[in-house]
Every structure is written in structure tokens, then in C-alpha cells.
Design an enzyme around this catalytic site. Structure first.
Site, PDB file in Angstrom:
ATOM      1  N   HIS A   1       8.992  70.186  25.155  1.00  0.00           N
ATOM      2  CA  HIS A   1       8.493  71.456  24.640  1.00  0.00           C
ATOM      3  C   HIS A   1       7.005  71.377  24.293  1.00  0.00           C
ATOM      4  O   HIS A   1       6.415  72.349  23.811  1.00  0.00           O
ATOM      5  CB  HIS A   1       9.320  71.830  23.397  1.00  0.00           C
ATOM      6  CG  HIS A   1       9.122  73.220  22.916  1.00  0.00           C
ATOM      7  ND1 HIS A   1       8.555  73.508  21.692  1.00  0.00           N
ATOM      8  CD2 HIS A   1       9.409  74.422  23.484  1.00  0.00           C
ATOM      9  CE1 HIS A   1       8.499  74.817  21.518  1.00  0.00           C
ATOM     10  NE2 HIS A   1       9.005  75.398  22.589  1.00  0.00           N
TER      11      HIS A   1
ATOM     12  N   ARG B   1       8.126  83.656  10.905  1.00  0.00           N
ATOM     13  CA  ARG B   1       8.402  84.891  11.643  1.00  0.00           C
ATOM     14  C   ARG B   1       9.889  85.202  11.736  1.00  0.00           C
ATOM     15  O   ARG B   1      10.320  86.314  11.504  1.00  0.00           O
ATOM     16  CB  ARG B   1       7.830  84.789  13.065  1.00  0.00           C
ATOM     17  CG  ARG B   1       7.978  86.081  13.862  1.00  0.00           C
ATOM     18  CD  ARG B   1       7.761  85.850  15.349  1.00  0.00           C
ATOM     19  NE  ARG B   1       8.920  85.269  15.985  1.00  0.00           N
ATOM     20  CZ  ARG B   1       8.878  84.347  16.940  1.00  0.00           C
ATOM     21  NH1 ARG B   1       7.743  83.863  17.340  1.00  0.00           N
ATOM     22  NH2 ARG B   1       9.986  83.874  17.478  1.00  0.00           N
TER      23      ARG B   1
ATOM     24  N   HIS C   1       3.420  83.325  17.063  1.00  0.00           N
ATOM     25  CA  HIS C   1       3.976  82.140  17.714  1.00  0.00           C
ATOM     26  C   HIS C   1       3.261  80.850  17.310  1.00  0.00           C
ATOM     27  O   HIS C   1       3.701  79.765  17.642  1.00  0.00           O
ATOM     28  CB  HIS C   1       3.907  82.341  19.241  1.00  0.00           C
ATOM     29  CG  HIS C   1       4.728  81.372  20.027  1.00  0.00           C
ATOM     30  ND1 HIS C   1       4.175  80.363  20.784  1.00  0.00           N
ATOM     31  CD2 HIS C   1       6.069  81.261  20.200  1.00  0.00           C
ATOM     32  CE1 HIS C   1       5.130  79.677  21.373  1.00  0.00           C
ATOM     33  NE2 HIS C   1       6.294  80.195  21.038  1.00  0.00           N
TER      34      HIS C   1
END
Length: 703
Positions: free
Chosen positions: A458, A587, A615
Site C-alpha cells: 500500500h 475522516r 485522504h
């Protein structure tokens, strides 16, 4: 050793926390202050999020129930209990969404001379046009499927929109059931009707009708000589998670392609959506034929598949959407753009290569405020063409369909450079796209690898090796977001461009770990999951605890997408009790209770839901007035800390540290898009009371 608390009482169920997040998205949609087209967009996002939630999370819980799993979640709930509570929480939100669409959005659009029409509302001229459109553009591709002893109930594919009809033979009197799949990928969901057919004055800016209604009211053409007695619409959601065992790279590609074919067909049904008006006879037949239980049935009073409201965003009415503000070229990169050199905007003598600028100082990028195209893409493009660049290495997790980054890597390979791309084939719902890119890169001479067996890669890292004065220098980018040109305009993300030798060497060794068989036990400065990230974060929190216990000022500020990890939450509770001031910007899912008496009075949690998807991840530790700050790809979740390859980098330049602290403060002071988490786990919308409105995203764009 962190003090242990009764976790079941102090941990919010992650599935219910996710639903709370999606409810905040829905609130953005129904907020009257949100421009109309943005209301449609956020309603579509709510539905799209929910589809994925059912395909993955609900599907997983149902699989556990079917397998007889009785293990409870951290908050002491069985899989069955979680499924019951998920449904209870969702039903009011789904009704709220449909009420907004039917009673608010459509009416508000009408006032703007935009019409989302039902078939029965059409004028005779409009009906003639729609019926003719059906005959010429839809009818030839439809396949009605009857159900009788010779024709078993047809397979219904995942997320497909369907018409269920009861038809009768007028001669024999026999009644039959038939299913018609509505075409979705080849035909728009909303069929635009020419404005000049309307009898309204002035003529509509936009008129459209849902495609399923166009089909439904022309079913007589599909069943000539038969009587159409009833019809209604339905939609199914299936288990779409891919279960893959650890395999060698070549086998992984094959397994994924087979798995994707299976996903397109779909696994078990986890949700059946029908209209509330569906006749009981049709509903009973559907539920029996598809083996759907009452708990998986969702009756909708409105329009199925509201994720396709995304199509309305293209309506050309600027005043109905948020003011389009675009990022700019990073101040330090204005004279490093090949494009500006070629069109004469900057003179040859003023041009500086991006490498000379990065050599001079570290650059902090903040997208979409700093344009991705003129920073990250420019870095890779110049690397592909620079004769001194020897090699490029990158990790690719989610890449846009039409990717300039991929084009640059291919061009670099064609230019004779050593190019390596780690393509994460297991990036959920991007697997097919990534497989295609992997094949194309390999054909072009790029060395493609698929990461570490057993771990999803990732990381967001790019390494460029350049030969300068008979030595090799490592230039690199470490980011929080994907190398995706499309989402870079929609997501907020951070990135570091640098030539710091120790970080560069860490990246060289990290890529060796990803591509070879090395077992890297530690890194100089990078925090890397699953090697050192968890230990590193816990050590940083523990240091603040010790400073607080010793009477020193102690603070933590952090921004992330999700806070789920029980050990980190436990440590934050301990930090709060020791006197550490903790401010979190989360978030999405947050399983921690803030402001809870005797537990977390010192913890504050804020969630920002704005026009850009938040993000970026920032981790800031006061460290006795010598702050240490990090950015990277990892949230505080078990999967990020233990089951993925992640990279989190320190930001050491004092100016950039201050910049990151300012960004955090701007978010914490937001009173337009911010929600404050209460001690009971609920979020309340912050609002400007007797003060100016502060939108963090607008303020950052203005900067």
C-alpha cells in the site's frame, strides 16, 4: 506497558462507526447550503460507499454466520448481532436519502428548469420520442428471460438493475414471470429528452427519464401478443470479496483473473433492493427463487441505484455546483515545467530542472492545492527523459485508466533505463485495471513485480537513481496518496520530494525487500509496516505519556482516514489519563470515544466532509517543544500496521514542519465542513456562531 481498559465498553463497533461516517456524507447531500449538483454527487457517493460496504463488510459478517463463527468483535458483538444493528441503523438513512431525492432534490431542480421526469409525466410528444428511442437504441440489445419448468430462474448479476414482470397469455389465461435486465454500461441511466419537445416555457435546460422506466413502459414490444399485468424493479448486491491464498507471482495473476470472472458473476446475495410498491406475488417469487431472507430485503420508496446520480454532474449549470477552484504549480516548481518552456511561458535561461530544485531543498506537496501534474507527474516525466537518470522504481496501488505515469514509465524503459514497477494486483475493485497495466508495462520492458507474499503493498513511493559527477544520487517521492491523475484532483494528499541520503538509502533497501527475498529488520528513518511502523508509533505516543508524567507539556495531533486499532486506542486512552492533549482529525471510522469522563477527557476528534475527500495522513508529536512530524500511507488500523507494506516518513525541515502544523490547525478550526465527535460516539456538525465561516479546504486552496 500500556494500562489496559475494558475494551468492550470503550470501543465503538467498526461497522457501525463506518455507517456513522457514511451518514455524514448523506448529511452533506441533504444540506441546503450544498449546491444542487453537489447534493446529487454526495447522494451518489453515499450509495456507492454503501454498495462496497455490503459487498465486502456485510458479506464477510454473513460468511462468518454461515460458517458458525461465534467469536465476538472488540465491542463484544457476535456477527449476527452486528448484522441486526447494521440493518437497524441503515433503514432510517436510506429513507432519508430517498425522501431527499423525491421531495427536495427533484423539486429544487424543477425550480432551476431541470427536470428528472417519470414516464407518466411526459407529454405526448415526449412519449413518442422516448418510445421511438427505445425501439432504435435499447430494444435490440434486450433479452427477456421467462421462468417456467423449461426455463429455470435466471442468474441475476451483481449490482444489475432489473425489471420483474408478470405476463399473461390471453388465449390460455396462463400467467408467467419474466425478468428483463436493464442495460447499464452501454446506455446512460438517465436518458436525455430533447428540450424542444417540451411544452414548458422557457424550454428546460435539461430533461431526462430513468432508462428502466423507458424499458418498463415498452414491455409490450418484448412480449407481443401477451398482456403485461404487473412490473416492478429490483437490484441485487452480491459478495464481491476475493479470497486468495498466497501464491507465487505468476500464479497470483492467473488466480486474480479467475477470481475477477467469478466476482463479475458474483457470490452469494447479501442484499435485495426492491420498490415498496412491488406486488407481493412478484416479491415472494424473487425471494424464494434467489433464496433471500427477510433480513436482506430492503424496500425502497423512490429510485434504485442512486449511485448513478453521478451522471447529473455533467449538466452544464455552473451556479448549481461548488465554485471550481483549481490548484496551482508549487511555488518552487514554477520554472521547472517542460510544458511552460515549450510554449514560451518561461525562457530557456530561466528553466531549472526539477532535480536541481529538489537538490536545493525538500519540497512538501499538498494536492489538489499543488497540482499533481506539475509536481509528481513532472518529476516522473523528467526522470523518464533525463539522460543522467539510470533507473526508476515505483509502487502502483490505484492508477487512473489513462495514466501519464504509466506512459512515462514505458517511455523510460524505451529510453534504456532500468525501470521497476510494483503493481499491487490485490487493490480491491482495481484488480482488473492493475492487471491490464501490469501486462502492458511488462510488454514494454518494465520489470513488473507483485509485492511480498502474504502482504498487500500500500506504500506510495517513487525512487529515481541519477548519475551525477560519477556518483549515484537517489531522488524520491514519498506520499499519502496513489499515483492517480484523476483522484489527485478529488482527494487531499501530501507528498515529500527529497534527496536526503538516509531516506534514499531506506527506500533502496525497502524496494529490495519488496522485490527480493531480503528480510529487512529495521530502517534508518522510515517507519515501515509490518516491520517497524506499529512499534514506532507506539513509542512516539509513549514518549508523550512519559513527558506528561514528568510534568512536561505533551501533545499529539494526527490526521488519518480511520482509527480502528485496539492497541493504539488503548494507548491513546492511557495518554489522555496521563495528561497528554490529543487532537485527532479522522475522516471515516473512529472506534475511540473522546471526551469520556475518567477515560479520554483530553482527546478531541473532528471529521471533515468537504468537496474533496480527505485522504492525507499526518502524525505530529510535541516532543518537549521539539516536534517530530510524519506523513505516509498508513491509517491506524490493524491491516495497515500489521498486514500491509506501508511507508511513513519523518518531515525534518523546520519550515515544512511548521507548514504541516498550520495545516492541522486549519482543519481543527474548520466550522463549515467539520463534525465534532461527542463522548457518546455521535458526531455533531460544527457551525460558525457569531464568527466568520472557516472552510479548511477553501482556505487551503486560497493559500
Amino acid at each position: 506497558m500500556a494500562k489496559k481498559f475494558r475494551l468492550a465498553e470503550n470501543y465503538i463497533n467498526r461497522e457501525l462507526s463506518w455507517i456513522n461516517f457514511n451518514e455524514r456524507v448523506l448529511e452533506k447531500a441533504i444540506d441546503k447550503k450544498t449546491p444542487l449538483l453537489d447534493q446529487a454527487k454526495f447522494s451518489a457517493i453515499f450509495s456507492n460507499n454503501l454498495d462496497e460496504f455490503f459487498m465486502v463488510r456485510v458479506a464477510s459478517l454473513k460468511s462468518q454466520v454461515e460458517a458458525g463463527v461465534t467469536k465476538k468483535s472488540e465491542d463484544n458483538k457476535t456477527p449476527t448481532e452486528q448484522l441486526i444493528q447494521i440493518r437497524e441503523k441503515l433503514l432510517p438513512s436510506l429513507q432519508k436519502q430517498q425522501t431527499h431525492y423525491l421531495s427536495n432534490l427533484k423539486d429544487a431542480f424543477r425550480k432551476e428548469n431541470i427536470f428528472l421526469l417519470d414516464y407518466i409525466e411526459l407529454t405526448s410528444r415526449e412519449k413518442n420520442w422516448v418510445d421511438n428511442y427505445f425501439k432504435t437504441a435499447i430494444f435490440p440489445i434486450l433479452t427477456p428471460l421467462a421462468v417456467d419448468p423449461a426455463h429455470p430462474f435466471p442468474f441475476v448479476s451483481n449490482l444489475s438493475l432489473n425489471i420483474a414482470a408478470l405476463i399473461r397469455d390471453p388465449d390460455s389465461g396462463q400467467q408467467q414471470f419474466s425478468r428483463v435486465k436493464v442495460p447499464q454500461k452501454t446506455i446512460a441511466r438517465f436518458i436525455t429528452i430533447p428540450s424542444d419537445l417540451s411544452d414548458k416555457n422557457p424550454k428546460p435546460i435539461y430533461s431526462a427519464i430513468p432508462v428502466e422506466q423507458v424499458v418498463a413502459f415498452n414491455l409490450n414490444l418484448l412480449f407481443p401478443g401477451m398482456e403485461i399485468e404487473e412490473h416492478s424493479f429490483f437490484r441485487v448486491t452480491r459478495d464481491a470479496d476475493l479470497e486468495l491464498r498466497d501464491l507465487e507471482a505468476d500464479d497470483l495473476m492467473i488466480a486474480l483473473e479467475q477470481g475477477l470472472r467469478k466476482r463479475r458473476m458474483g457470490g452469494e446475495i447479501v442484499r435485495l433492493e426492491v420498490l415498496k410498491t412491488m406486488p407481493k406475488k412478484i416479491l415472494d417469487l424473487l425471494m424464494e427463487s434467489m433464496d433471500v431472507e427477510e433480513a436482506d430485503l430492503y424496500c425502497v420508496d423512490g429510485l434504485l441505484g442512486l449511485d448513478e446520480l453521478f451522471e447529473l454532474i455533467t449538466i452544464d449549470t455552473q451556479h448549481l455546483s461548488s465554485t471550481s477552484k483549481y490548484g496551482k504549480i508549487h511555488n518552487s516548481l514554477k520554472n521547472s515545467q517542460y510544458g511552460l518552456l515549450e510554449d514560451g511561458s518561461i525562457k530557456q535561461e530561466e528553466f531549472r530542472s526539477i532535480f536541481s530544485i529538489i537538490r536545493a531543498k525538500d519540497l512538501l506537496l499538498h494536492h489538489p492545492y499543488d497540482l499533481f501534474t506539475s509536481s509528481v507527474e513532472e518529476f516522473i516525466n523528467q526522470s523518464a527523459d533525463d539522460p543522467l537518470v539510470m533507473g526508476i522504481k515505483m509502487t502502483l496501488y490505484r492508477v487512473s485508466k489513462d495514466s501519464p505515469i504509466i506512459e512515462a514509465l514505458i517511455r523510460a524503459a524505451e529510453n534504456g533505463k532500468q525501470v521497476m514497477a510494483l503493481v499491487e494486483l490485490k487493490a480491491r475493485f482495481d484488480e482488473d485495471n492493475n492487471i491490464q497495466w501490469a501486462k502492458q508495462l511488462e510488454k514494454s520492458g518494465v520489470h513488473v513485480v507483485y509485492g511480498v507474499v502474504g502482504l498487500k503493498t500500500h506504500t506510495k513511493i517513487a525512487l529515481v537513481i541519477r548519475k551525477e559527477k560519477e556518483r549515484l544520487r537517489s531522488y524520491f517521492h514519498i506520499g499519502t496518496g496513489n499515483y492517480n491523475s484523476k483522484t489527485s484532483n478529488q482527494y487531499t494528499d501530501l507528498g515529500l520530494l527529497s534527496v536526503q541520503p538516509e531516506l534514499g538509502q531506506d527506500l533502496v533497501e525497502l524496494f529490495n525487500y519488496l522485490t527480493g527475498f531480503s528480510k529487512q529488520p529495521s530502517f534508518r528513518k522510515l517507519l515501515v509496516a509490518p516491520v517497524s511502523l506499529r512499534r514506532g508509533i507506539e513509542t512516539l505516543i509513549q514518549r508523550e505519556i512519559e513527558n506528561a508524567k514528568n510534568g512536561k507539556q505533551a501533545k499529539i495531533k494526527a490526521k488519518m482516514n480511520a482509527l480502528v486499532d485496539p492497541s493504539i486506542i488503548n494507548l491513546l486512552y492511557e495518554a489522555s489519563q496521563a495528561g497528554v492533549k490529543i487532537e485527532l482529525i479522522v475522516r471515516g471510522m473512529c472506534c475511540l470515544y473522546p471526551k469520556k469522563e475518567g477515560l479520554s477527557e483530553k482527546i478531541r476528534v473532528v471529521s471533515i466532509i468537504g468537496k474533496y475527500l480527505e485522504h492525507s495522513r499526518i502524525f505530529w508529536f510535541y516532543n518537549n517543544n521539539q516536534p517530530e512530524v510524519f506523513i505516509g500511507s498508513a491509517d491506524w488500523m490493524r491491516r495497515n500496521l500489521d498486514r500491509r507494506v506501508e511507508a511513513v516518513t519523518p518531515i525534518e525541515d523546520p519550515t515544512l514542519k511548521k507548514q504541516l502544523n498550520s495545516i492541522l490547525e486549519i482543519y481543527l478550526n474548520d466550522n463549515v465542513d467539520a463534525w465534532e465527535m461527542q463522548s457518546n460516539g455521535k458526531f455533531l456538525r460544527k457551525s460558525a456562531i457569531k464568527s466568520e465561516e472557516i472552510s479548511a479546504q477553501n482556505k487551503l486552496m486560497d493559500f
